[in-house]
Write an enzyme that holds these catalytic residues in place. Structure first.
Site, mmCIF file in Angstrom:
data_model
loop_
_atom_site.group_PDB
_atom_site.id
_atom_site.type_symbol
_atom_site.label_atom_id
_atom_site.label_comp_id
_atom_site.label_asym_id
_atom_site.label_seq_id
_atom_site.Cartn_x
_atom_site.Cartn_y
_atom_site.Cartn_z
ATOM 1 N N ASN A 210 17.059 -7.264 3.332
ATOM 2 C CA ASN A 210 16.546 -7.176 1.960
ATOM 3 C C ASN A 210 17.470 -6.296 1.131
ATOM 4 O O ASN A 210 18.435 -5.738 1.643
ATOM 5 C CB ASN A 210 15.093 -6.662 1.949
ATOM 6 N N ASP B 72 8.825 -7.340 7.466
ATOM 7 C CA ASP B 72 7.531 -7.568 8.108
ATOM 8 C C ASP B 72 7.653 -8.545 9.281
ATOM 9 O O ASP B 72 6.846 -8.524 10.199
ATOM 10 C CB ASP B 72 6.526 -8.117 7.080
ATOM 11 N N LYS C 273 26.679 -17.879 17.952
ATOM 12 C CA LYS C 273 26.482 -18.336 16.576
ATOM 13 C C LYS C 273 25.808 -19.716 16.597
ATOM 14 O O LYS C 273 26.324 -20.640 17.245
ATOM 15 C CB LYS C 273 27.844 -18.406 15.872
ATOM 16 N N PHE D 15 5.048 4.271 0.958
ATOM 17 C CA PHE D 15 5.473 3.675 -0.307
ATOM 18 C C PHE D 15 4.808 2.309 -0.432
ATOM 19 O O PHE D 15 4.518 1.662 0.573
ATOM 20 C CB PHE D 15 6.999 3.492 -0.337
ATOM 21 N N LYS E 201 -3.984 0.115 0.677
ATOM 22 C CA LYS E 201 -2.973 0.434 1.689
ATOM 23 C C LYS E 201 -3.117 1.882 2.148
ATOM 24 O O LYS E 201 -2.998 2.200 3.328
ATOM 25 C CB LYS E 201 -1.583 0.217 1.065
ATOM 26 N N LYS F 296 -3.999 2.501 6.027
ATOM 27 C CA LYS F 296 -2.977 3.097 6.902
ATOM 28 C C LYS F 296 -3.183 4.609 7.108
ATOM 29 O O LYS F 296 -2.333 5.271 7.670
ATOM 30 C CB LYS F 296 -1.585 2.795 6.337
HETATM 31 N N1 CTP Z 1 6.104 -0.187 6.476
HETATM 32 C C1 CTP Z 1 6.310 0.184 7.793
HETATM 33 N N2 CTP Z 1 6.450 -0.772 8.759
HETATM 34 C C2 CTP Z 1 6.369 -2.085 8.441
HETATM 35 C C3 CTP Z 1 6.142 -2.476 7.091
HETATM 36 C C4 CTP Z 1 6.014 -1.492 6.134
HETATM 37 O O1 CTP Z 1 6.399 1.385 8.097
HETATM 38 N N3 CTP Z 1 6.518 -2.991 9.389
HETATM 39 C C5 CTP Z 1 5.887 0.869 5.471
HETATM 40 C C6 CTP Z 1 6.955 0.977 4.401
HETATM 41 O O2 CTP Z 1 7.991 1.875 4.772
HETATM 42 C C7 CTP Z 1 6.155 1.497 3.216
HETATM 43 C C8 CTP Z 1 4.769 0.891 3.436
HETATM 44 O O3 CTP Z 1 4.713 0.542 4.802
HETATM 45 O O4 CTP Z 1 6.005 2.896 3.287
HETATM 46 C C9 CTP Z 1 4.436 -0.276 2.569
HETATM 47 O O5 CTP Z 1 5.144 -1.399 2.860
HETATM 48 P P1 CTP Z 1 4.797 -2.817 2.168
HETATM 49 O O6 CTP Z 1 5.753 -3.815 2.681
HETATM 50 O O7 CTP Z 1 4.665 -2.629 0.693
HETATM 51 O O8 CTP Z 1 3.370 -3.068 2.714
HETATM 52 P P2 CTP Z 1 2.828 -3.944 3.871
HETATM 53 O O9 CTP Z 1 1.959 -3.075 4.693
HETATM 54 O O10 CTP Z 1 3.913 -4.655 4.581
HETATM 55 O O11 CTP Z 1 1.872 -4.945 3.130
HETATM 56 P P3 CTP Z 1 2.165 -6.227 2.217
HETATM 57 O O12 CTP Z 1 3.463 -6.805 2.707
HETATM 58 O O13 CTP Z 1 0.989 -7.050 2.465
HETATM 59 O O14 CTP Z 1 2.225 -5.709 0.801
#
Ligand code: CTP
Length: 406
Positions: A215, A285, A295, A332, A346, A350
């Site tokens: 990303n 995620d 490859k 975040f 969230k 969490k």
């Molecule tokens: N985060 C994490 N581990 C993951 C995904 C996210 O530690 N596998 C943490 C990020 O570092 C951030 C927070 O979770 O502090 C929020 O991430 P975000 O992607 O916005 O939230 P998600 O929980 O993945 O939910 P969604 O994708 O449904 O918004």
């Protein structure tokens, strides 16, 4: 005299001087720093000595001037090594485009540039040059690079220049430079004795031996947090995905990882020894279910391809479950719809103490920018919307909020 009158008492400051006309103001800066209680040593380039003499700098600083890389009269043959340990901070005034270019590109070919490259404590640069040089893309690129890597820039001002023109490029006045150094070095050590864990940057999820899913995160926010907390006395673990950024402060231990699972392992291992964790990384995620060890070739009989993804562990949620009552946890959130409501969900789900909601709706905020606009939401329901500021200023707000929760 009291410490209030001598705010730099006990501090060792190295004043670097490079070869510009503003070098004639360096002795005045040295005097102001000495007057504020600091012990000062000067390190100069050969060209600086065309504008200011060694004797003047030695007289005002009451210390030997460091000007030669290989000084046979000096018993410390590797003086740049011992001097860097001696200094609590370093300021280069004036800093020419040349010395800034050397530092930004890792060039060490004289006494001052060698010292600068090995110096790891607060560093201030006071650029001075003509307007065209100041505006050149090469100089601006170097400045951006240094700024994002934690160097303090004390900007030049507009006025009459030595080349006879008027414009930006005059070195800041010694009084303002000394004032800024005092302000920065007086930062309270309010995180002394605390160990803080930070995650930053993107994660890369391998598809095959040459490809990955990633990303656009650059890590700037997490790195700014690490520098802010280290500067305020914390011992920082910075677990980061791939980024071009480097760390500056010696109290930051950097752990480089590639994938979400590697980040998970590094974080879980270190969290129990930490007072707090701030997870700013943009963790993927999902990851490809299988990673090919070669490859993947195009298949001539298929014009599409399916990549099966599986979910990565949620690092933040795991820490929320592990968290002891004496530990703080900050996450975040990046939301596009129902921002506040989703961030609050969230926060609860969490088990966080507070969450930093990133705004995606403002120009200048989010991935890659040097600025950010965030709202801090805590578990007591307080919502603090912020304005668009530098990522350093946002880092300060987050650190202050963390402190108010301790
Ligand atoms: N985060 C994490 N581990 C993951 C995904 C996210 O530690 N596998 C943490 C990020 O570092 C951030 C927070 O979770 O502090 C929020 O991430 P975000 O992607 O916005 O939230 P998600 O929980 O993945 O939910 P969604 O994708 O449904 O918004």
């Amino acid at each position: 005299m009291t410490d209030g009158i001598m705010p730099l008492r006990g501090k060792h400051i190295i004043v670097g001087v490079s070869g510009g006309i503003a070098a004639y103001k360096a002795p005045q800066l040295v005097r102001l720093l000495v007057k504020a209680g600091a012990e000062v040593t000067c390190a100069v380039t050969e060209h600086a000595l065309q504008f200011v003499t060694e004797l003047t700098l030695e007289t005002v600083s009451q210390h030997r001037v460091y000007s030669l890389l290989f000084d046979r009269s000096n018993p410390h043959s590797t003086e740049h090594i011992s001097l860097k340990d001696w200094g609590d901070a370093m300021v280069v005034a004036p800093a020419t485009a040349n010395i800034i270019g050397k530092l930004a590109n890792g060039i060490a070919d004289d006494a001052l540039s060698t010292l600068l490259l090995s110096f790891r404590k607060p560093l201030f640069l006071c650029p001075a040059m003509n307007t065209q040089m100041l505006e050149s893309y090469a100089f601006q690129r170097n400045m951006d690079y240094l700024r994002t890597n934690g160097v303090h820039i004390i900007d030049s001002t507009s006025g009459e220049l030595a080349c006879g023109t008027t414009g930006d490029g005059r070195m800041a006045e010694p009084e303002n430079i000394a004032g800024e150094i005092i302000r920065q070095l007086q930062t309270p050590a309010d995180f002394a004795g605390k160990r803080i864990l930070i995650t930053a940057g993107p994660t890369y999820e391998r598809i095959d031996s040459v490809r990955f899913i990633g990303n656009f995160s650059t890590g700037k926010m997490g790195f700014a947090l690490a520098e802010e907390l280290a500067q305020r006395g914390a011992q920082v673990f910075l677990v980061t995905g791939p980024t071009h950024l480097s760390t500056h402060h010696p109290d930051i231990e950097r752990i480089d990882i590639l994938s979400a699972r590697e980040m998970y392992d590094a974080v879980i291992e270190r969290f129990p020894s930490c007072a707090a964790a701030i997870l700013s990384a943009a963790v993927a995620d999902f990851r490809p279910e299988h990673e090919a060890d070669h490859k993947i070739k195009k298949q001539s009989d298929h014009d599409d391809m399916t990549l099966h993804l599986v979910q990565n562990p949620d690092i933040l949620a795991t820490l929320g479950k592990m968290k002891r009552p004496d530990q703080l946890l900050v996450g975040f959130a990046l939301e596009t719809d129902n921002e506040l409501e989703n961030a609050q969900k969230k926060l609860t789900k969490k088990n966080l103490d507070f969450i930093v909601l990133n705004s995606l709706h403002d120009a200048g905020a989010g991935f890659g920018h040097d600025t950010n606009k965030v709202t801090l939401i805590d578990r007591n329901g307080h919502i603090e919307p912020g304005s668009l500021k530098s990522k350093q200023a946002v880092a300060k707000d987050i650190a202050d909020k963390l402190l108010s929760w301790q």
